[in-house]
Design a protein around this motif. Structure first.
Motif, mmCIF file in Angstrom:
data_model
loop_
_atom_site.group_PDB
_atom_site.id
_atom_site.type_symbol
_atom_site.label_atom_id
_atom_site.label_comp_id
_atom_site.label_asym_id
_atom_site.label_seq_id
_atom_site.Cartn_x
_atom_site.Cartn_y
_atom_site.Cartn_z
ATOM 1 N N ALA A 128 2.942 -5.336 -5.067
ATOM 2 C CA ALA A 128 3.303 -4.488 -6.195
ATOM 3 C C ALA A 128 4.632 -4.905 -6.791
ATOM 4 C CB ALA A 128 3.364 -3.016 -5.745
ATOM 5 N N PHE A 131 -3.522 3.679 -4.475
ATOM 6 C CA PHE A 131 -2.152 3.338 -4.069
ATOM 7 C C PHE A 131 -1.578 4.307 -3.033
ATOM 8 C CE2 PHE A 131 -1.301 6.068 -7.838
ATOM 9 C CZ PHE A 131 -0.318 6.919 -7.353
ATOM 10 N N ALA A 134 4.223 0.437 -6.953
ATOM 11 C CA ALA A 134 2.861 0.490 -6.418
ATOM 12 C C ALA A 134 1.942 1.249 -7.358
ATOM 13 C CB ALA A 134 2.869 1.139 -5.038
ATOM 14 N N THR A 174 3.928 7.099 -0.843
ATOM 15 C CA THR A 174 3.000 7.291 -1.959
ATOM 16 C C THR A 174 1.890 8.285 -1.611
ATOM 17 O OG1 THR A 174 2.015 5.166 -1.272
ATOM 18 C CG2 THR A 174 3.370 5.165 -3.265
ATOM 19 N N ALA A 221 0.004 2.533 -0.197
ATOM 20 C CA ALA A 221 0.799 1.352 -0.548
ATOM 21 C C ALA A 221 2.174 1.375 0.105
ATOM 22 C CB ALA A 221 0.941 1.235 -2.061
ATOM 23 N N THR A 222 2.791 2.547 0.198
ATOM 24 C CA THR A 222 4.090 2.698 0.856
ATOM 25 C C THR A 222 4.010 3.915 1.774
ATOM 26 O OG1 THR A 222 5.208 4.250 -0.643
ATOM 27 C CG2 THR A 222 5.137 1.916 -1.320
ATOM 28 N N LYS A 247 1.177 -4.834 0.829
ATOM 29 C CA LYS A 247 0.853 -4.136 -0.407
ATOM 30 C C LYS A 247 2.105 -3.886 -1.239
ATOM 31 C CE LYS A 247 -3.283 -1.710 1.236
ATOM 32 N NZ LYS A 247 -3.899 -0.383 1.466
ATOM 33 N N ILE A 248 3.194 -3.534 -0.551
ATOM 34 C CA ILE A 248 4.448 -3.304 -1.266
ATOM 35 C C ILE A 248 4.895 -4.580 -1.944
ATOM 36 C CG2 ILE A 248 6.874 -2.683 -1.019
ATOM 37 C CD1 ILE A 248 6.085 -0.990 1.392
ATOM 38 N N ALA A 280 9.775 0.940 -4.898
ATOM 39 C CA ALA A 280 8.513 0.486 -4.321
ATOM 40 C C ALA A 280 7.379 1.460 -4.616
ATOM 41 C CB ALA A 280 8.673 0.297 -2.815
ATOM 42 N N ASP A 281 7.654 2.774 -4.517
ATOM 43 C CA ASP A 281 6.641 3.775 -4.843
ATOM 44 C C ASP A 281 6.164 3.620 -6.286
ATOM 45 O OD1 ASP A 281 7.068 4.832 -2.330
ATOM 46 O OD2 ASP A 281 8.126 6.615 -3.037
ATOM 47 N N ASN A 339 1.487 -0.887 -10.564
ATOM 48 C CA ASN A 339 0.624 -2.036 -10.322
ATOM 49 C C ASN A 339 -0.847 -1.626 -10.310
ATOM 50 O OD1 ASN A 339 0.415 -4.934 -9.547
ATOM 51 N ND2 ASN A 339 -0.472 -4.076 -7.683
ATOM 52 N N THR A 340 -1.148 -0.500 -9.667
ATOM 53 C CA THR A 340 -2.529 -0.023 -9.592
ATOM 54 C C THR A 340 -3.042 0.381 -10.968
ATOM 55 O OG1 THR A 340 -2.125 0.776 -7.350
ATOM 56 C CG2 THR A 340 -4.051 1.646 -8.491
#
Length: 377
Positions: free
Chosen positions: A7, A288, A54, A295, A291-292, A3-4, A50-51, A57-58
């Protein structure tokens, strides 16, 4: 991790295009999340990025909005696009506090106190990592060791200073090595530094773990005197556990620094943009949240809702009020912070007129404020 990666891949293209974009209208009134916006944050190998990627991206997938992310290793580099209206929001380190107060890198004639506001306040764990099988297991073992001094990043340097204070040490007790924030994993692997400091879930740290054995320095949250010493250096920091990071076995946990890495903007950003940005983070959170590793801290039940050193944006305040997350105490603190910021910005030109601009403006401004700017109540 998949998922990361998804994103990161989706957002990175937008980051590369940002440098040529026109200035954004921060005062634009909207009735939904903006069709186009731009955010800034740390480099692509960090968990902080990354957070944010994510979440972006969502939101992009659900709303069709274009969100571009610009990265920088430096405090000024992350806030300059906001001031220049090339970006609207930034996920920062402590530069949101330093810029508001005109401290550290912002004690400069081109900057001074900035009229910034907090838009959203997720937290994340950070810690000092070293290579395994060394004699460095606690901060007390750092004496005489090579410790990174991060280029143009007073936020991270403050946190490393807090680690040293926990150990009863100062920078004079270690061997500072100048290095950029994103260069730390390679520097640790190559033996240029003995420890690094980052958010614990950065992809660059997982890559480092695949090349060398790593471990985290031990912190004892019950060592009251040591914790008080580090909090005198960095008051916003709490000592708390984390797990699932590089260098940890399944179910293993270590203690690190936990504090907000907020999304910030300027006060001139319209209330509606700030409101719908906060709303998007909350509305899209279920998509999300996993996702990380961090998050999960992005929803209303986990973010910080009390202003501490920088006021919240009115658009965010409106959203928090609607959801029962804003108190009278928070409102009073917010008003006091806004008034304090106004006093600092009004005093800055007078300070510059009498300052020795060839000297240490950081220290001069810090001392001048004590005598000329009414402090926070």
């Amino acid at each position: 991790m998949k998922k990361i990666a998804k994103a990161l891949a989706s957002i990175l293209a937008g980051a590369l295009l940002l440098s040529g974009c026109a200035k954004l209208d921060l005062g634009e009134e909207v009735n939904a999340f903006p069709d186009f916006t731009a955010w800034t944050t740390y480099g692509t190998g960090t968990a902080t990025y990354a957070d944010l990627a994510a979440a972006a991206n969502t939101i992009s997938n659900d709303t069709g909005a274009q969100i571009r992310i610009l990265t920088s290793d430096t405090a000024v580099g992350r806030l300059s696009p906001l001031r220049n209206k090339q970006a609207v929001m930034s996920r920062t380190g402590d530069e949101y506090m330093y810029s508001f107060n005109g401290d550290e890198d912002f004690s400069h004639p081109d900057w001074g106190p900035q009229d910034v506001r907090v838009a959203w306040t997720p937290t994340a764990p950070h810690a000092l990592m070293t290579r395994a099988n060394t004699e460095i297991t606690t901060p007390m073992d750092l004496k005489g060791k090579r410790v990174p001094r991060i280029t143009a990043n007073p936020s991270v340097n403050n946190k490393i200073s807090a680690y040293l204070a926990y150990a009863g040490l100062t920078w004079d007790d270690v061997r500072p090595v100048n290095v950029a924030y994103s260069e730390q994993p390679a520097a640790l692997q190559n033996g240029k530094i003995d420890v690094l400091y980052q958010q614990v879930y950065g992809s660059s740290l997982f890559e480092l773990e695949s090349a060398v054995q790593v471990q985290w320095l031990e912190l004892d949250p019950d060592a009251t005197d040591r914790v008080e010493a580090l909090q005198r250096v960095s008051p916003a920091v709490e000592v708390g556990p984390f797990e699932g990071a590089p260098g940890q076995a399944d179910g293993e946990s270590d203690n690190g620094f936990v504090y907000p890495l907020p999304i910030v903007t300027y006060a001139e950003t319209s209330d509606s943009i700030a409101y719908y940005t906060a709303k998007a983070f909350q509305d899209e959170y279920p998509q999300f949240a996993d996702a990380t590793a961090t998050t999960k801290n992005w929803d209303l039940e986990h973010i910080v809702t009390m202003p501490v050193q920088v006021p919240f944006h009115p658009g965010t305040v409106k959203f928090l009020e609607e959801n029962g997350k804003w108190s009278q105490e928070a409102q009073e603190r917010n008003e006091a912070l806004i008034a304090y910021g106004e006093r600092m910005r009004a005093a800055w030109p007078e300070f510059l007129e009498q300052a020795d601009t060839d000297g240490d403006l950081k220290e001069q401004w810090r001392e001048w404020k004590k005598d000329h700017v009414q402090p926070l109540p």
